[in-house]
Motif scaffolding. Sequence first.
Motif, PDB file in Angstrom:
ATOM      1  N   GLN A 100       0.905  -1.054   0.138  1.00 29.79           N
ATOM      2  CA  GLN A 100       0.195   0.053  -0.171  1.00 29.79           C
ATOM      3  C   GLN A 100       0.891   1.169   0.194  1.00 29.79           C
ATOM      4  N   TYR A 101       2.160   1.183   0.474  1.00 31.33           N
ATOM      5  CA  TYR A 101       3.042   2.367   0.303  1.00 31.33           C
ATOM      6  C   TYR A 101       4.008   2.343  -0.797  1.00 31.33           C
ATOM      7  N   ALA A 102       3.819   1.451  -1.675  1.00 29.94           N
ATOM      8  CA  ALA A 102       4.894   1.241  -2.802  1.00 29.94           C
ATOM      9  C   ALA A 102       4.572   2.381  -3.728  1.00 29.94           C
ATOM     10  N   PRO A 103       3.498   2.951  -4.234  1.00 28.55           N
ATOM     11  CA  PRO A 103       3.205   3.965  -5.005  1.00 28.55           C
ATOM     12  C   PRO A 103       3.877   5.323  -4.682  1.00 28.55           C
ATOM     13  N   TYR A 104       4.379   5.311  -3.403  1.00 32.54           N
ATOM     14  CA  TYR A 104       4.675   6.763  -2.829  1.00 32.54           C
ATOM     15  C   TYR A 104       6.182   6.671  -2.543  1.00 32.54           C
ATOM     16  N   PHE A 105       6.983   5.414  -2.954  1.00 34.95           N
ATOM     17  CA  PHE A 105       8.321   5.656  -2.641  1.00 34.95           C
ATOM     18  C   PHE A 105       9.049   6.079  -3.919  1.00 34.95           C
ATOM     19  N   VAL A 106       9.992   6.997  -3.872  1.00 32.51           N
ATOM     20  CA  VAL A 106      10.986   7.337  -4.669  1.00 32.51           C
ATOM     21  C   VAL A 106      12.214   7.410  -4.053  1.00 32.51           C
ATOM     22  N   TRP A 107      13.327   7.064  -4.742  1.00 32.16           N
ATOM     23  CA  TRP A 107      14.687   7.167  -4.224  1.00 32.16           C
ATOM     24  C   TRP A 107      15.013   8.739  -4.034  1.00 32.16           C
ATOM     25  N   PRO A 108      15.829   9.195  -3.276  1.00 30.99           N
ATOM     26  CA  PRO A 108      16.013  10.630  -2.970  1.00 30.99           C
ATOM     27  C   PRO A 108      16.739  11.246  -4.038  1.00 30.99           C
ATOM     28  N   GLU A 109      16.361  12.465  -4.305  1.00 32.48           N
ATOM     29  CA  GLU A 109      17.234  13.230  -5.336  1.00 32.48           C
ATOM     30  C   GLU A 109      18.745  13.446  -4.903  1.00 32.48           C
ATOM     31  N   LYS A 110      19.604  13.430  -5.802  1.00 27.35           N
ATOM     32  CA  LYS A 110      21.178  13.673  -5.687  1.00 27.35           C
ATOM     33  C   LYS A 110      20.982  15.365  -5.376  1.00 27.35           C
ATOM     34  N   LEU A 111      22.218  15.542  -4.564  1.00 25.27           N
ATOM     35  CA  LEU A 111      22.505  17.077  -4.246  1.00 25.27           C
ATOM     36  C   LEU A 111      22.967  17.973  -5.361  1.00 25.27           C
ATOM     37  N   SER A 112      22.811  19.008  -5.538  1.00 25.90           N
ATOM     38  CA  SER A 112      23.215  19.821  -6.807  1.00 25.90           C
ATOM     39  C   SER A 112      24.819  19.871  -6.556  1.00 25.90           C
ATOM     40  N   ALA A 113      25.158  19.820  -5.794  1.00 26.08           N
ATOM     41  CA  ALA A 113      26.783  19.881  -5.641  1.00 26.08           C
ATOM     42  C   ALA A 113      27.449  18.830  -4.554  1.00 26.08           C
ATOM     43  N   ARG A 114      28.752  18.545  -4.893  1.00 27.94           N
ATOM     44  CA  ARG A 114      29.333  17.628  -4.129  1.00 27.94           C
ATOM     45  C   ARG A 114      30.167  18.446  -3.096  1.00 27.94           C
ATOM     46  N   VAL A 115      30.704  17.832  -1.822  1.00 28.84           N
ATOM     47  CA  VAL A 115      31.524  18.388  -0.852  1.00 28.84           C
ATOM     48  C   VAL A 115      32.945  17.661  -1.296  1.00 28.84           C
ATOM     49  N   SER A 116      34.093  18.492  -1.210  1.00 28.08           N
ATOM     50  CA  SER A 116      35.221  18.259  -1.526  1.00 28.08           C
ATOM     51  C   SER A 116      36.060  17.620  -0.144  1.00 28.08           C
ATOM     52  N   VAL A 117      37.051  16.998  -0.357  1.00 27.36           N
ATOM     53  CA  VAL A 117      37.683  16.611   0.789  1.00 27.36           C
ATOM     54  C   VAL A 117      38.243  17.970   1.505  1.00 27.36           C
ATOM     55  N   GLY A 118      39.048  18.905   0.651  1.00 29.48           N
ATOM     56  CA  GLY A 118      39.572  20.093   1.277  1.00 29.48           C
ATOM     57  C   GLY A 118      38.222  20.709   1.933  1.00 29.48           C
ATOM     58  N   GLN A 119      37.165  21.022   1.592  1.00 32.46           N
ATOM     59  CA  GLN A 119      36.136  21.712   2.108  1.00 32.46           C
ATOM     60  C   GLN A 119      35.728  20.946   3.555  1.00 32.46           C
ATOM     61  N   ALA A 120      35.712  19.773   3.612  1.00 32.75           N
ATOM     62  CA  ALA A 120      35.293  18.811   4.764  1.00 32.75           C
ATOM     63  C   ALA A 120      36.353  18.825   5.661  1.00 32.75           C
ATOM     64  N   LEU A 121      37.667  18.847   5.204  1.00 36.18           N
ATOM     65  CA  LEU A 121      38.680  18.680   6.348  1.00 36.18           C
ATOM     66  C   LEU A 121      39.477  19.935   6.752  1.00 36.18           C
ATOM     67  N   HIS A 122      39.483  21.121   5.914  1.00 39.61           N
ATOM     68  CA  HIS A 122      40.410  22.025   6.246  1.00 39.61           C
ATOM     69  C   HIS A 122      40.355  22.750   7.453  1.00 39.61           C
ATOM     70  N   HIS A 123      39.327  22.824   8.289  1.00 41.68           N
ATOM     71  CA  HIS A 123      39.283  22.999   9.729  1.00 41.68           C
ATOM     72  C   HIS A 123      40.215  22.239  10.489  1.00 41.68           C
ATOM     73  N   LEU A 124      39.958  20.857  10.219  1.00 45.16           N
ATOM     74  CA  LEU A 124      40.735  20.054  11.020  1.00 45.16           C
ATOM     75  C   LEU A 124      42.021  19.875  10.745  1.00 45.16           C
ATOM     76  N   MET A 125      42.495  20.008   9.505  1.00 48.56           N
ATOM     77  CA  MET A 125      44.036  20.107   9.152  1.00 48.56           C
ATOM     78  C   MET A 125      44.648  21.611   9.655  1.00 48.56           C
ATOM     79  N   SER A 126      43.918  22.345  10.012  1.00 44.71           N
ATOM     80  CA  SER A 126      44.379  23.504  10.477  1.00 44.71           C
ATOM     81  C   SER A 126      44.353  23.707  11.989  1.00 44.71           C
TER      82      SER A 126
END
Length: 333
Positions: free
Chosen positions: A166-192
């Motif tokens: 009964q729930y199957a017609p309402y299931f869709v996979w989540p949409e992809k985000l428009s931009a990806r997060v880079s390693v540098g963005q994620a870790l810069h504050h920890l590296m510094s």
Amino acid sequence: MCGGAGGQALGLEMAGFSHAAVIEIDDWACKTLELNRGQNGPHGPWPIIHADVHDVDATAWEGQVDLFAGGVPCPPFSIAGQQLGADDERDLFPRALEMIRQIQPNAVMLENVKGLGQRRFDDYRKAIVAELQAMGYDVFWEILQAADYGVPQLRPRFILVAVKSQYAPYFVWPEKLSARVSVGQALHHLMSANGWPGAKAWAQGADGVAPTLVGGSKKHGGPDVGPTRAREAWKKFGIRGSSIAEESPSENFPVDDPDTLPRLTVRMGGVIQGFPESWTWAGGKTAQWRQVGNAFPPPVARAVGQSIANALRMKDLPENTLASTPLEAVLKN
């Protein structure tokens, strides 16, 4: 089931689910769960059960659970292993199906390595689908890239979702985000964090999505980013992957020296997996890194969990959105 260090459970909680139980057998992973989500944990308690799933009486939750979720062990289907599938004693899909049959949840979410999506396991997947269909579920599966949901690494994962018809017609996979997060963005504050003057330039150079982190098994793998090919891939991000550091590079750490590159810490690995920085990892460095490398990224669990929650609420699909195709239809094609 098979809650590990809590990645899937954390992401599903972010999607709005509260947990009836978080079951895990590994001692150090359970300690990590206790440190973060035990009665005295800083983020609020989960009902953690330290046990083998074969020894857990699932009938205690019969008819009381919206979602049965788990990260069943991957060695039976991993490219790095022997790919024994159903012949591997570590295959817990049969136990998962048994628990689902006992609990009768409204929805199911099981994740594994992308190897389970290979043609050689077609018959195995069809058998799983047939059992779930016999229980009254429509089944969907997809290979999702963690990088498409805000995680700064590739990490493709096989995701199986089953919902009562009964729930199957309402299931869709989540949409992809428009931009990806880079390693540098994620870790810069920890590296510094310890004053390394090269952190900004390093982050600018680490402007892509990381290779998949690996943690190894109890028999193989130590605190490093993996075999030679993985180390070479991390080297392109300015990371020495032969070992894991105790702390961020200091203010005296060399700058612009290709022979002396910074290393990841366990906390950095957790962030690469999508965990909050405040997540505490139990055990020695090898045990901690094994938990990090084998975790399921919380942001991916959150995204899929939100899609499941929407289906269970029978939320109408947005205009021009195509509903997901049930797994049996995919296999027929």
